[in-house]
Design a protein around this motif. Structure first.
Motif, short mmCIF file in Angstrom:
data_model
loop_
_atom_site.label_atom_id
_atom_site.label_comp_id
_atom_site.label_asym_id
_atom_site.label_seq_id
_atom_site.Cartn_x
_atom_site.Cartn_y
_atom_site.Cartn_z
N GLN A 1 -4.05 5.30 4.05
CA GLN A 1 -3.43 6.54 3.59
C GLN A 1 -4.31 7.31 2.62
N GLU B 1 5.33 4.21 -3.14
CA GLU B 1 6.02 3.96 -1.87
C GLU B 1 5.12 4.34 -0.70
N SER B 2 5.30 3.65 0.42
CA SER B 2 4.54 3.95 1.64
C SER B 2 5.46 4.54 2.70
N SER C 1 7.60 1.57 3.78
CA SER C 1 8.63 1.12 2.84
C SER C 1 9.85 2.03 2.83
N SER D 1 -2.63 3.23 7.29
CA SER D 1 -2.24 4.47 6.62
C SER D 1 -0.73 4.54 6.39
N GLU E 1 -0.01 1.75 3.23
CA GLU E 1 -0.59 1.96 1.90
C GLU E 1 0.30 2.87 1.06
N PRO E 2 0.52 2.55 -0.21
CA PRO E 2 1.43 3.36 -1.04
C PRO E 2 0.79 4.67 -1.51
#
Length: 231
Positions: free
Chosen positions: A49, A106-107, A110, A162, A165-166
Motif C-alpha cells: 500500500q 487500518e488496512s 481489516s 497492498s 498493509e495499514p
C-alpha cells in the motif's frame, strides 16, 4: 486550470479512465491517469500500500504539479487519501469516487465488510493476489454488456500486500478539502466512516444514480462532477 490525477480501484489501471479524460481535457484541464504498481502494464512490479502512496506522491512531485485534484476510486481511495495530505499545498481538492477512505493503522483487509478472514483466505488461495472481478460481480451496477466485458477483460490480479498493509495518516482526514461521490446502486448510504467525515465543513457529498464503476457506466456524468469539484 486544475490538473486531475486519476487513480482507479482494484484490478484496474490508467486505461479505466479513457472515457472520462476527453471531457476534462475539452474543458481546458490537464489530466494524468495513473496506473499503480502491480497492476495493468505495471503488473510485474511488487507493491504494498505504501508503494501505491509513493506512486502518486512521486509522480506529482516529479512533474511539479500544482492545483491538483486527486481522484481515487474504490480501493484507491486509501492510498489517494494518504497521498493527498503528503502533497501539501499542491492539493486543490481530493475526490473519493465510491471509495474506501484511509484510517490510520487500518488496512483494506481489516475493514473488509464481510470480515478480514474471508478476504485474507481469498488472497492466500490465489497466490497472494486478489483475483480479478467477474461478469457476475458487475451485475446490478448499471453496466451494459459491452461495458462489463471491457471492465472484466482489462482487469488484472490485485497485489495482496497492498490490501493488507495499514494506512499511515499524520493528521485527521477531515481536514482535507474533499468531495465524496456515492454511487447509489452500490448502496444508498456512505459507510459510517465516510458519513462522519461528511459532517465536516470541508467535505461535500455528491450522489450518482449508477453502480460502483461510473467511469464505465456514466463517464460523462462523472467528468462533470469532477469539473464541478475543481471550481
Amino acid at each position: 486550470m486544475a490538473i486531475f490525477v486519476l487513480v482507479a480501484g482494484a484490478w484496474l489501471g490508467s486505461w479505466a479512465w479513457d472515457d472520462v479524460v476527453p471531457t476534462l481535457r475539452e474543458a481546458g484541464h490537464d489530466v494524468l491517469p495513473l496506473t499503480l504498481s502491480g497492476l495493468a502494464e505495471k503488473r510485474a512490479v511488487p507493491a504494498g500500500q505504501q508503494t501505491h502512496v509513493r506512486d502518486i506522491v512521486d509522480e506529482v512531485e516529479r512533474l511539479d504539479l500544482r492545483d491538483v485534484v486527486l481522484v481515487g476510486h474504490s480501493y484507491s481511495g486509501i492510498p489517494v487519501g494518504q497521498a493527498a495530505e503528503r502533497i501539501g499545498d499542491r492539493l486543490a481538492r481530493v475526490v473519493f469516487v465510491d471509495s474506501n477512505v484511509p484510517a490510520d493503522g487500518e488496512s483494506f483487509v481489516s475493514t473488509w465488510w464481510e470480515g478480514p478472514a474471508k478476504l485474507e483466505a481469498a488472497i492466500a488461495g490465489n497466490g497472494g493476489a486478489w483475483a480479478p472481478l467477474t461478469a457476475a460481480d458487475c451485475e446490478g451496477q448499471g453496466l451494459t454488456e459491452e461495458q462489463t466485458a471491457r471492465l472484466v477483460d482489462g482487469a488484472t490480479p490485485h497485489p495482496g500486500d497492498s490490501l493488507a498493509e495499514p494506512a499511515v495518516l499524520t493528521r485527521p482526514l477531515g481536514e482535507l478539502p474533499a468531495t465524496y461521490v456515492k454511487c447509489l446502486l452500490d448502496g444508498a448510504e456512505p459507510n459510517d466512516d465516510v458519513a462522519a467525515l461528511l459532517t465536516g465543513d470541508g467535505w461535500r457529498l455528491v450522489e450518482m444514480d449508477t453502480g460502483h464503476w461510473p467511469m464505465f457506466s456514466q463517464p460523462y456524468e462523472l467528468a462533470r462532477i469532477l469539473l464541478e469539484a475543481a471550481r
